[in-house]
Write an enzyme that holds these catalytic residues in place. Structure first.
Site, PDB file in Angstrom:
ATOM      1  N   ASP A   5     -80.343 127.146 -11.433  1.00 56.21           N
ATOM      2  CA  ASP A   5     -79.745 127.616 -10.178  1.00 56.21           C
ATOM      3  C   ASP A   5     -80.502 128.842  -9.678  1.00 56.21           C
ATOM      4  O   ASP A   5     -81.712 128.953  -9.890  1.00 56.21           O
ATOM      5  CB  ASP A   5     -78.262 127.922 -10.407  1.00 56.21           C
ATOM      6  N   HIS A  38     -74.970 132.320  -6.087  1.00 49.18           N
ATOM      7  CA  HIS A  38     -74.608 130.928  -6.330  1.00 49.18           C
ATOM      8  C   HIS A  38     -74.587 130.615  -7.816  1.00 49.18           C
ATOM      9  O   HIS A  38     -73.626 130.029  -8.344  1.00 49.18           O
ATOM     10  CB  HIS A  38     -75.599 130.032  -5.585  1.00 49.18           C
ATOM     11  N   ASN A 132     -73.693 118.175   0.233  1.00 49.72           N
ATOM     12  CA  ASN A 132     -72.653 118.661   1.135  1.00 49.72           C
ATOM     13  C   ASN A 132     -72.845 118.223   2.576  1.00 49.72           C
ATOM     14  O   ASN A 132     -72.398 118.890   3.501  1.00 49.72           O
ATOM     15  CB  ASN A 132     -72.604 120.201   1.079  1.00 49.72           C
ATOM     16  N   SER A 209     -71.423 121.883  -5.222  1.00 43.00           N
ATOM     17  CA  SER A 209     -71.979 122.824  -6.205  1.00 43.00           C
ATOM     18  C   SER A 209     -70.897 123.392  -7.103  1.00 43.00           C
ATOM     19  O   SER A 209     -71.167 123.761  -8.255  1.00 43.00           O
ATOM     20  CB  SER A 209     -72.683 123.981  -5.484  1.00 43.00           C
TER      21      SER A 209
END
Length: 857
Positions: A5, A38, A132, A209
Site C-alpha cells: 500500500d 491509506h 471503486n 480498499s
C-alpha cells in the site's frame, strides 16, 4: 502477512509491535512511512489493537511493502516488485492489495498475471480490492487466483461504488466475496491526509480498499488455524462460508458477505471455489454439454452428509429451465479428513433465453458460485489490417462498440487478422494501424451492421492525410485535435479523440458506412501560426483557431481549405506587468510582452482561450482564462485585451452550475479563488503570489491557510456571521498586493450552495504597460461580481497616491445599472491604489484593497 500500500505508520498506538518488516519500493523521501494515510488505515483494519476500533486479526504481524507513493499512486513495476518481495522473499501467507487501476481488465494484464504466477509458485493468497468504479473489476482484481473483494454497507447492501462483474470480455465471476467497506473507522497515520476525522488518531474511509483487509484478516486467522493450507484452500473456505444477500447476483457479491466465525467452524469447502463455465456458442442445437467437477473437502473429525442442488437463474432472473443445470448426486457424504466429488452438467441445448446464467451449487451450507454464457445470436467478423504496402500488420487494434447496448469488444490481434465474435447488432468501429512515431492510420465506421458473418478490411493504402489549408502560406499547425464521436441509444456516447501537436503523420480512411443525421460527428480543430524556425511560434503576428464538424460519416476529402474572409477576425492585445516577461496564448504562441496578435476564428463555434505571463527564467508569473465559451460571427471584427489591469478577485457565473470558487456543502466551506483576474468579466486569474486566508465565525477564528484565496473548513452547524480575510503579495509592478475582507451570513445547507461573496473589478483604459495619463482625470468603469447572484445595493471607492499611507474618497455614479468612479491625480504621483467597499441587499459585504492598481505616465 503483508500489506502492499502507501506504507504504514508503525508508530500508531493501534499498531504497536505489529509491523515486523518493511521495504519501500517507491523511492519516497519518507521511506516506508505512510504520508497518505491509506496504508495505515488498511493495516489497522487487519490487526489494529484498540478498545473500540479493533482489527479483524489483532494478533497478526504485518510486512509493510510501500508500493504506492506519498500521494497514493504507483507504477506497476513498484507493485510487482513488492509482490515478489512479500510472496517469494518473505513468504507471506496472505497479501492484502487495496489498490488497482481504473479500467476494466480481463485478467491478462501484467499485475493480474503476476498474481496468478506468484500464487502458483508460492501458495500466497492475494486478497485484492474489487475497485471503486461501480463497473467491471480492474487490474489486479480481475486475476483468476485473486480473492477479489467487493464492498457492502452496515446493512449488507452492496455499496454503489463497488465494482462488480461479470469480468470484462469473458464474463467470468468477479468479485469473489464482499465485506464491510462503507464508513469504516480505523487508524489515522500521523502524517496522513485522507479520511473524515473520528478522533485525533482515527478517520473514516469508504471503499473496497476497506473491505479487502477485513477478508485478509479473516484469511490470516484461517492460515493460523490450518498451517498447511495455501491460497486455494483459504479462498474456498472463505467463499464457501460467506453469507449471501438474497437480492444480489454472484456477479455483484461473489459467494456473499464474509462470515469469519462460520469460516473458522465450517469443516466443508469446495474446490474450485467458483465455476465460470465459459461460452456456449450460438446456435445451441448442436451444443456439447459442459461438465464441471466439484471436489468437497472435509477438514473435520466426523463425516459430513449434505444435500446437493444447483440454484441458477436465467438472464432475466427467473429459475433456469429444468435440465439445464444438473448434479450427479442429490446427496453427498464426505468422510472425515477426506473428499468427495460432484459433477455438474450444464446442457445449453435445453430451450431457454440466451444470455448469462448464474447462481450457486449448494452442498451442506457451502455455496459455490457458477455461471455460463448461453451466447445470444452472434457472428464472426474477420478483420484484416493492411499496411501502406498492402501487407498484414499486427501493429494494429480494433474496437467494436455496440450502439444499442453498453458493451464493447476488442479481439486479440497477434497477426493483424483477428476474428471478432459479435452479437447481432449495430456497432461503431474504432480501428487503426501504425504508430504515432511513424504513421498512424485510422479507420472509423459510424454504423457497422452485424447480421451474419462478415469481413472487414482496414487498408492503410486508402487512408488520406488530414488538416487545414489557409491563406497565409507560412502557417503551420501547432495544436491539433481530431475526433470521431458516436451517439448511442444507451446513456452517453462513444468514440475516439486525439490531442496532438499537429496533424503530421495522421491518415484517416473515409468511412464506408454512415449514421443518421446528428448521430456521428467527425471533428477537426487546429491552432496555426507562423513558425520561428526553432520549433516554436515566438515571432508569429497571427494565429488561426479553426474547427470543422462533419455530420454522419468520415468524408472522402479530409484536407479542409479555409479562407480568411470566411473567418471572424479578433485583434488581441497583451499587456505586461513585469519587465522582461513573455506572454503565452493558448499554450501555443509565445512572444515577448507587450504584443498584439491577429486572430482568425471559425465562426459560430464556442471557444475557450487562456493566457500566461512567464519570466525570463521560464517560471509562470500569472495566468488567466475564460470561464465561459465565446463565439464570433463571420466577418466580425473584435478587439480583446489580455493582461491589462486592474487585477483582483473574480466570480464568473456559470450556467446551471453552482460556482464552487466559494461554496458551502452541509457544514463544510470551500474557498478556491484566484486574486489576479483582469477586468474582463468572463475571466478568472491567478498569480505566483504569497499570502494567507483566514475564516472567522461570529468573531472567532475557524481556521487559516498559508495560501491566498484558498481554504477548506468544517464550520459549526447552524446560521452564523462570517468574515473571510485574504491577502496576497504579487511580485509584479502593478497590483502588487491585494487585501480582501468578505463579511457574509451562512447557515447549514442541504446541498452545495454558492456563498454570497462579491468581487469588485476596476477597468481603467491603461496602456500596455499598465499606465494612464496623470494630466487628466481617469474615468474607471466598475463591475461587481456576485458569486451567488445577489443584487448589489451600494458601492464606495477610495483612492491613494502614496501606496496606501493616505486615502481619499472618489466619486461614484451608477448609470443605467453600470458603476463608474472618477480619479484625479496629483502632478507628482506615479501610482494609484484603490479601495472599494460594497454591500448587497442582504447585508453581505466586501472591502477590497489593491495596492499600485495601475501606474501613471
Amino acid at each position: 502477512m503483508a500489506v502492499l500500500d502507501t506504507g504504514i505508520d508503525a508508530t500508531h498506538p493501534d499498531l504497536t509491535g505489529a509491523v515486523v518488516g518493511a521495504q519501500d519500493f517507491t523511492g519516497s523521501a519518507s521511506g516506508a512511512d505512510d504520508r497518505d494515510g491509506h496504508g495505515t488505515h488498511v493495516a489497522s483494519i487487519i490487526t489494529g489493537e484498540h478498545e473500540k476500533y479493533r482489527g479483524v486479526a489483532p494478533d497478526a504481524k504485518l510486512l509493510n511493502g510501500k508500493v504506492l507513493n506519498d500521494f497514493g499512486s504507483g507504477q506497476e513495476s513498484w507493485i510487482i516488485s513488492g509482490m515478489e518481495w512479500a510472496a517469494a522473499t518473505q513468504g507471506a501467507d496472505v497479501i492484502n492489495m487495496s489498490l488497482g487501476s481504473s479500467m476494466p481488465s480481463d485478467g491478462t494484464d501484467p499485475l493480474s498475471q503476476a498474481v496468478n504466477r506468484l500464487t502458483a509458485e508460492t501458495g500466497s493468497l492475494f486478497v485484492v480490492a474489487a475497485g471503486n468504479t461501480g463497473g467491471m473489476p480492474p487490474s489486479p482484481a480481475a486475476a483468476d487466483a485473486a480473492l477479489t473483494v467487493g464492498a457492502v454497507d452496515h446493512s449488507d447492501n452492496l455499496a454503489e461504488f463497488s465494482s462488480r462483474g461479470p469480468r470484462w470480455t469473458d464474463n467470468a465471476i468477479k468479485p469473489d466475496i464482499t465485506a464491510p467497506g462503507v464508513d469504516i473507522a480505523a487508524a489515522k497515520a500521523t502524517h496522513g491526509r485522507i479520511g473524515t476525522p473520528v478522533d485525533p488518531t482515527h478517520v473514516r474511509l469508504s471503499g473496497t480498499s476497506m473491505a479487502a483487509p477485513h477478508v485478509a484478516g479473516a484469511a490470516a486467522i484461517l492460515a493460523a488455524t490450518h498451517s498447511s493450507w495455501a491460497a486455494a484452500e483459504l479462498k474456498s473456505a472463505l467463499m464457501g462460508s460467506a453469507k449471501p444477500h438474497p437480492s444480489l447476483t454472484v456477479f455483484e457479491q461473489g459467494a456473499g458477505r464474509l462470515d469469519v466465525a462460520k469460516a473458522v467452524k465450517q469443516p466443508l469447502r469446495s474446490s474450485p471455489a467458483s465455476v465460470s463455465a465459459g461460452v456456449a456458442l450460438w446456435p445451441h442445437n448442436d451444443d456439447e454439454p459442459i461438465r464441471k467437477t466439484l471436489k468437497y473437502h472435509n477438514s473435520g473429525s466426523t463425516p459430513v452428509s449434505a444435500g446437493v442442488s444447483a440454484l441458477v437463474r436465467d438472464p432475466s432472473g427467473n429459475p433456469a429451465p429444468a435440465g439445464m443445470f444438473t448434479v450427479s448426486t442429490a446427496t453427498l457424504t464426505v468422510p472425515a479428513g477426506g473428499a468427495a466429488e460432484v459433477v455438474v452438467t450444464i446442457d445449453t441445448r435445453v430451450n431457454g433465453p440466451d444470455g448469462i446464467y448464474s447462481g450457486v451449487v449448494e452442498a451442506g451450507g457451502v455455496r459455490t458460485p457458477i455461471s455460463v454464457n448461453r451466447e445470444v445470436e452472434s457472428y464472426d467478423v474477420a478483420v484484416k489490417f493492411l499496411d501502406e504496402n498492402g501487407n498484414l500488420t499486427p501493429e494494429s487494434s480494433i474496437r467494436f462498440v455496440d450502439i444499442d447496448v453498453p458493451r464493447a469488444f476488442i479481439p486479440d490481434n497477434p497477426t493483424g487478422s483477428p476474428v471478432a465474435r459479435l452479437p447481432k447488432g449495430r456497432y461503431f468501429v474504432d480501428g487503426g494501424s501504425g504508430s504515432a512515431q511513424t504513421r498512424l492510420n485510422l479507420h472509423m465506421e459510424p454504423e457497422f451492421v452485424v447480421a451474419g458473418n462478415r469481413a472487414l478490411v482496414l487498408d492503410a493504402r486508402k487512408a488520406r492525410p488530414i488538416g487545414y489549408i489557409v491563406d497565409k502560406p507560412g502557417a503551420k499547425t501547432g495544436s491539433a485535435y481530431f475526433a470521431f464521436l458516436r451517439k448511442t441509444t444507451w446513456q452517453g456516447g462513444t468514440g475516439s479523440s486525439f490531442i496532438w501537436p499537429n496533424f503530421d503523420g495522421v491518415y484517416v480512411m473515409p468511412s464506408e458506412t454512415a449514421a443518421a443525421p446528428g448521430q456521428f460527428t467527425y471533428a477537426t480543430q487546429a491552432r496555426m501560426a507562423e513558425p520561428d524556425g526553432n520549433g516554436g511560434f515566438t515571432t508569429s503576428p497571427y494565429m488561426y483557431n479553426l474547427r470543422t464538424d462533419i455530420d454522419g460519416r468520415v468524408p472522402a476529402s479530409l484536407m479542409v481549405t479555409v479562407r480568411d474572409g470566411q473567418l471572424a477576425k479578433v485583434r488581441s492585445e497583451h499587456g505586461i506587468t513585469a519587465a522582461g516577461s513573455f506572454g503565452r496564448r493558448d499554450d501555443f504562441v509565445t512572444r515577448p510582452l507587450p504584443y498584439t496578435l491577429d486572430e482568425f476564428f471559425t465562426p459560430d463555434f464556442p471557444w475557450y482561450s487562456k493566457f500566461a505571463q512567464y519570466g525570463v527564467d521560464g517560471s509562470v508569473q500569472s495566468s488567466m482564462n475564460f470561464q465561459v465559451r465565446r463565439s464570433f460571427k463571420a466577418g466580425q471584427a473584435v478587439t480583446e485585451r489580455w493582461n491589462f489591469g486592474v487585477f483582483g478577485p473574480a466570480f464568473v457565473p456559470l450556467p446551471n452550475t453552482v460556482n464552487t470558487s466559494a461554496a458551502r456543502a452541509g457544514d463544510v466551506m470551500l474557498f478556491s479563488m484566484g486574486l489576479f483576474a483582469d477586468p474582463d468579466p468572463r475571466r478568472v486569474g491567478y498569480s505566483n503570489d504569497t499570502g494567507s486566508t483566514t475564516l472567522y465565525r461570529n468573531g472567532e477564528q475557524i481556521g487559516t491557510e498559508p495560501w491566498s484565496g484558498y481554504g477548506l473548513h468544517t464550520v459549526p452547524a447552524g446560521d452564523g456571521q462570517f468574515r473571510l480575510h485574504t491577502e496576497a503579495s504579487n511580485p509584479s509592478e502593478v497590483s502588487t498586493k491585494v487585501v480582501v475582507d468578505w463579511t457574509f451570513r451562512s447557515g447549514t445547507t442541504t446541498s452545495q450552495e454558492a456563498l454570497p461573496l462579491m468581487a469588485v473589478r476596476f477597468a481603467p483604459h491603461v496602456d500596455a504597460r499598465q499606465r494612464v495619463s496623470r494630466l487628466v482625470p481617469t474615468v474607471i468603469p466598475v463591475q461587481i461580481d456576485h458569486n451567488s447572484g445577489g443584487q448589489v445595493r451600494s458601492l464606495s471607492v477610495q483612492v491613494s497616491h502614496d501606496d496606501g499611507l493616505t486615502w481619499k474618497t472618489a466619486p461614484v455614479a451608477n448609470f443605467n445599472g453600470k458603476w463608474f468612479t472618477v480619479v484625479s491625480h496629483p502632478g507628482t504621483a506615479d501610482t494609484v491604489s484603490l479601495r472599494a467597499t460594497a454591500k448587497d441587499t442582504e447585508g453581505n459585504g466586501v472591502e477590497q484593497t489593491t495596492y499600485r492598481a495601475f501606474l501613471l505616465r
